[in-house]
Motif scaffolding. Sequence first.
Motif, PDB file in Angstrom:
ATOM      1  N   GLU A 117      38.999  55.784  75.895  1.00  0.00           N
ATOM      2  CA  GLU A 117      39.391  57.142  75.511  1.00  0.00           C
ATOM      3  C   GLU A 117      39.092  58.150  76.614  1.00  0.00           C
ATOM      4  N   ARG A 124      45.824  61.240  73.572  1.00  0.00           N
ATOM      5  CA  ARG A 124      46.791  60.194  73.915  1.00  0.00           C
ATOM      6  C   ARG A 124      46.405  58.862  73.279  1.00  0.00           C
ATOM      7  N   ALA A 126      44.721  58.415  70.473  1.00  0.00           N
ATOM      8  CA  ALA A 126      45.020  58.504  69.031  1.00  0.00           C
ATOM      9  C   ALA A 126      46.521  58.365  68.789  1.00  0.00           C
ATOM     10  N   ALA A 127      47.330  59.013  69.622  1.00  0.00           N
ATOM     11  CA  ALA A 127      48.788  58.919  69.475  1.00  0.00           C
ATOM     12  C   ALA A 127      49.265  57.481  69.746  1.00  0.00           C
ATOM     13  N   ARG A 129      47.512  54.692  69.313  1.00  0.00           N
ATOM     14  CA  ARG A 129      47.126  53.880  68.145  1.00  0.00           C
ATOM     15  C   ARG A 129      48.121  54.043  67.004  1.00  0.00           C
ATOM     16  N   ARG A 130      48.480  55.295  66.718  1.00  0.00           N
ATOM     17  CA  ARG A 130      49.434  55.553  65.632  1.00  0.00           C
ATOM     18  C   ARG A 130      50.768  54.852  65.900  1.00  0.00           C
ATOM     19  N   GLU A 131      51.254  54.964  67.119  1.00  0.00           N
ATOM     20  CA  GLU A 131      52.542  54.350  67.467  1.00  0.00           C
ATOM     21  C   GLU A 131      52.469  52.828  67.394  1.00  0.00           C
ATOM     22  N   LEU A 133      50.336  50.965  65.645  1.00  0.00           N
ATOM     23  CA  LEU A 133      50.187  50.557  64.256  1.00  0.00           C
ATOM     24  C   LEU A 133      51.492  50.706  63.492  1.00  0.00           C
ATOM     25  N   ALA A 134      52.226  51.751  63.783  1.00  0.00           N
ATOM     26  CA  ALA A 134      53.533  51.951  63.134  1.00  0.00           C
ATOM     27  C   ALA A 134      54.484  50.814  63.542  1.00  0.00           C
ATOM     28  N   GLN A 137      53.817  47.750  61.498  1.00  0.00           N
ATOM     29  CA  GLN A 137      54.061  47.889  60.068  1.00  0.00           C
ATOM     30  C   GLN A 137      55.518  47.688  59.701  1.00  0.00           C
TER      31      GLN A 137
END
Length: 138
Positions: A117, A124, A126-127, A129-131, A133-134, A137
């Motif tokens: 980090e 960046r 956090a963004a 990780r979200r992308e 993980l998405a 899914q």
Amino acid sequence: MPFAPEDDCFAIRQAARHVSQLYDRHLANVGLTITQFSIMGRIRRAGRLTMKQLADEMVLQRTSLVRAIQPLRRDGLVFTDSLEPEQRALVLGLTKDGEERILAARQHWSAAQDEFEQRFGLARAAALRRELLALTQE
């Protein structure tokens, strides 16, 4: 053949190897790889898991999982037990040494997380990780 900048697969795999090396470097302090840490962490959260459950959760082929678990069993960190005497399903659990090792490893995992980090930036990371993980899914 030169690297094509629009090659998503190559870029993702190269980044994954780079990040894996960072985490492995930190976890080497407690004698674990990131795969072993992930296996032990999932077992710890669940209490016990069958090989099939763990393979499904980690999106790993069972043969790859068996190879990853062998050193953990050899080192006395993970035990296997039969679900029932007449069934072939194996259940995995952490030994006392395994519990201690995963707890010790958490500080090194956190240090790797902090290093990533700091290098990449909190927002960046956090963004990303979200992308990622998405993506998994879908």
